[in-house]
Enzyme design. Structure first.
Site, PDB file in Angstrom:
ATOM      1  N   GLU A   1    -102.244  51.918 -98.298  1.00 44.67           N
ATOM      2  CA  GLU A   1    -101.533  50.805 -97.660  1.00 44.67           C
ATOM      3  C   GLU A   1    -100.193  50.485 -98.316  1.00 44.67           C
ATOM      4  O   GLU A   1     -99.955  49.340 -98.751  1.00 44.67           O
ATOM      5  CB  GLU A   1    -102.418  49.552 -97.656  1.00 44.67           C
ATOM      6  CG  GLU A   1    -103.742  49.750 -96.962  1.00 44.67           C
ATOM      7  CD  GLU A   1    -104.503  48.441 -96.723  1.00 44.67           C
ATOM      8  OE1 GLU A   1    -104.112  47.400 -97.294  1.00 44.67           O
ATOM      9  OE2 GLU A   1    -105.468  48.457 -95.938  1.00 44.67           O
ATOM     10  N   GLU A  44    -110.952  52.931 -94.094  1.00 45.07           N
ATOM     11  CA  GLU A  44    -111.504  51.589 -94.350  1.00 45.07           C
ATOM     12  C   GLU A  44    -111.713  50.901 -93.008  1.00 45.07           C
ATOM     13  O   GLU A  44    -110.867  50.994 -92.114  1.00 45.07           O
ATOM     14  CB  GLU A  44    -110.547  50.690 -95.152  1.00 45.07           C
ATOM     15  CG  GLU A  44    -110.454  50.959 -96.609  1.00 45.07           C
ATOM     16  CD  GLU A  44    -109.519  49.987 -97.343  1.00 45.07           C
ATOM     17  OE1 GLU A  44    -109.397  48.813 -96.941  1.00 45.07           O
ATOM     18  OE2 GLU A  44    -108.897  50.445 -98.323  1.00 45.07           O
TER      19      GLU A  44
HETATM   20  C1  BGP Z   1    -107.526  46.410 -97.573  1.00 45.62           C
HETATM   21  C2  BGP Z   1    -107.343  46.897 -98.985  1.00 45.62           C
HETATM   22  C3  BGP Z   1    -108.550  46.759 -99.844  1.00 45.62           C
HETATM   23  C4  BGP Z   1    -109.438  45.571 -99.546  1.00 45.62           C
HETATM   24  C5  BGP Z   1    -109.574  45.279 -98.060  1.00 45.62           C
HETATM   25  C6  BGP Z   1    -110.239  43.979 -97.722  1.00 45.62           C
HETATM   26  O1  BGP Z   1    -106.310  46.000 -97.056  1.00 45.62           O
HETATM   27  O2  BGP Z   1    -106.978  48.265 -99.012  1.00 45.62           O
HETATM   28  O3  BGP Z   1    -108.120  46.813-101.163  1.00 45.62           O
HETATM   29  O4  BGP Z   1    -109.115  44.512-100.326  1.00 45.62           O
HETATM   30  O5  BGP Z   1    -108.321  45.301 -97.429  1.00 45.62           O
HETATM   31  O6  BGP Z   1    -109.332  42.934 -97.630  1.00 45.62           O
HETATM   32  P1  BGP Z   1    -109.378  41.637 -98.497  1.00 45.62           P
HETATM   33  O7  BGP Z   1    -109.795  42.061 -99.836  1.00 45.62           O
HETATM   34  O8  BGP Z   1    -107.999  41.112 -98.496  1.00 45.62           O
HETATM   35  O9  BGP Z   1    -110.342  40.735 -97.820  1.00 45.62           O
END
Ligand code: BGP
Length: 462
Positions: A168, A366
């Site tokens: 990201e 993801e």
């Molecule tokens: C994505 C990231 C992760 C993780 C996930 C969940 O954007 O790559 O690192 O954190 O989001 O989001 P959050 O942790 O902000 O709830």
């Protein structure tokens, strides 16, 4: 009864985490920007919880990886922390304990029948490089990142066959330089655009390094695609949505797959006098070093309309000058994270990659649902019954499957995340895992979704 959804042979069923979110800071010789930020402003992190222990993976990787095998995962993505592996950033010399740790993690993954996918950057720039050089604003840091990558390839490439340069990268641009949700929380459009370019350059240079040796293995990048959907078919809404798509998605997707930046984006940046500084030689490196595969993180769509009122930017530049986000009427929401739930986008992403990006091999790297207060769902056997998560995954997989049936070249599905992990400023507020973590004693327990994914992985579908 629904017909069984069968996925392509050899499909990756797995899950993703990252070094800074799972390992804890144990024995790490350097601090990342997040370590530093937590040390200086702990009150900005949910319940004052920082990255110090995370899910204790540094100490418990052996039993953690065994558990992941137990829930049927055949692959795992994590990241190698620059601040753990490297002792000397200028030379790329490795730290002994960092080498031992990642060697062990890789060996244990393989022992537990999981293909390791190793990522090199997950928001975890060393703070020293920010303080000394301005971090990703600097092309010297781009070269130091290549030294780190080279060291990692030399050490681990014999066993790791799938690599990714960044997770990201647009979030670095957004969080650090536009919307103030990552340290150093600047609002500086001009710097944001240069960082966007430098990150693309860094990815291409690392790919160039990877390909030098002509060894087997593949390298890609992980992008969070948030497809932009226009409010209407009006010319203005369509243009707004195209610019949003170009800035947030295609600014990395196009260079990664096609080796060039989207034309409309370049035109806008030129017109507004904020185009990045580049050289012919760098653009050639970007052109010639595209990815072998793509990882796509998908959580939410972006709903876009043309701007109704001009933004007062006080001389600054923001992409938001060209669009506004709006709330889709009757949208479904994940109230804990504040993100819209729209599984249909999985299909749209699959078809977009098929039709506009050479049908390059890709996987969902993801996808997940963070929920607060999951203790509410613990049954008498101590298991969290997270049926909402199972339903969320099923719906998303159904749309992904439709895209695959229509020929999109998707080779896997990774959820976020295997074991509840530390999530930046949200810390442990929302839980995403197949396995829960008790923060008081670090006891880990498989949730209902962990049993579910095992069946899916065994049957290659559901
Ligand atoms: C994505 C990231 C992760 C993780 C996930 C969940 O954007 O790559 O690192 O954190 O989001 O989001 P959050 O942790 O902000 O709830």
């Amino acid at each position: 009864m629904n017909k069984k959804l069968e996925f392509p042979k050899g499909f990756l069923w797995g899950s993703a985490t990252s070094g800074p979110q799972s390992e804890g800071r144990f024995n790490k010789k350097h601090d990342s920007v997040f370590d530093y930020w937590f040390d200086t402003e702990p009150e900005l992190f949910f319940d004052g919880v920082g990255p110090n222990v995370a899910s204790n993976f540094y100490n418990s990787y052996k039993s953690d990886l065994k558990m992941l095998n137990e829930i049927g995962l055949n692959s795992l993505r994590t990241s190698i922390q620059w601040t753990r592996l490297i002792k000397d950033f200028e030379t790329g010399e490795a730290d002994e304990d960092g080498v031992r740790f990642y060697n062990d993690v890789i060996d244990e993954c393989i022992k537990n029948n999981m293909i390791p996918i190793m990522n090199l950057h997950h928001f975890d720039l060393p703070i020293e490089l920010y303080e000394k050089y301005g971090g990703w604003e600097s092309k010297h840091v781009v070269d130091l990142f290549c030294k780190f990558a080279k060291t990692a390839f030399e050490l681990f490439r014999d066993r790791v066959k799938y690599w990714t340069t960044f997770n990201e990268p647009i979030v670095v641009v957004e969080g650090e330089y536009l919307y103030q949700f990552h340290y150093p929380k600047l609002v500086d459009g001009k710097k944001a655009v240069q960082v966007l370019y430098n990150l693309n350059l860094a990815s291409a240079k690392v790919i160039e390094e990877f390909k030098k040796d002509n060894l087997d293995g593949e390298i890609g990048i992980i992008l969070n695609l948030t497809p932009a959907y226009p409010r209407s078919d009006s010319k203005e809404d369509l243009l707004a949505s195209k610019i949003a798509d170009d800035f947030f998605n295609n600014s990395f997707l196009d260079p990664a797959v096609k080796g060039e930046f989207p034309k409309l984006l370049l035109d806008v940046l030129k017109k507004d006098n904020v185009l990045f500084e580049s050289t012919e030689e760098e653009l050639k490196i970007i052109k010639e070093n595209t990815v072998d595969f793509l990882g796509v993180n998908y959580y939410q769509p972006r709903r876009v309309k043309a701007r109704e009122k001009e933004l007062d930017l006080k001389g600054n530049w923001m992409p938001d000058k060209y669009f506004e986000n709006y709330e889709m009427p009757n949208r479904r929401m994940n109230p804990y994270r504040g993100w819209e739930i729209y599984p249909e986008a999985m299909y749209d992403i699959a078809i977009n990659i098929k039709e506009n990006y050479n049908n390059i091999p890709w996987f969902i790297s993801e996808n997940g649902m963070g929920v607060e207060g999951e203790e509410r769902y613990i049954n008498n056997d101590g298991v969290i019954e997270d049926d909402y998560r199972i339903d969320f995954y099923k719906e998303h997989l159904e749309f992904l499957h439709k895209g695959i049936e229509e020929g999109s070249n998707c080779f896997g599905y990774h959820t976020w995340t295997p074991i509840d992990c530390w999530s930046w400023c949200n810390a442990y507020k929302n839980r995403y895992g197949f396995i829960s973590v008790n923060l008081k004693n670090q006891i880990k327990t498989i949730k209902k979704s962990g049993r579910w994914i095992k069946e899916v992985s065994l049957n290659n579908g559901f």
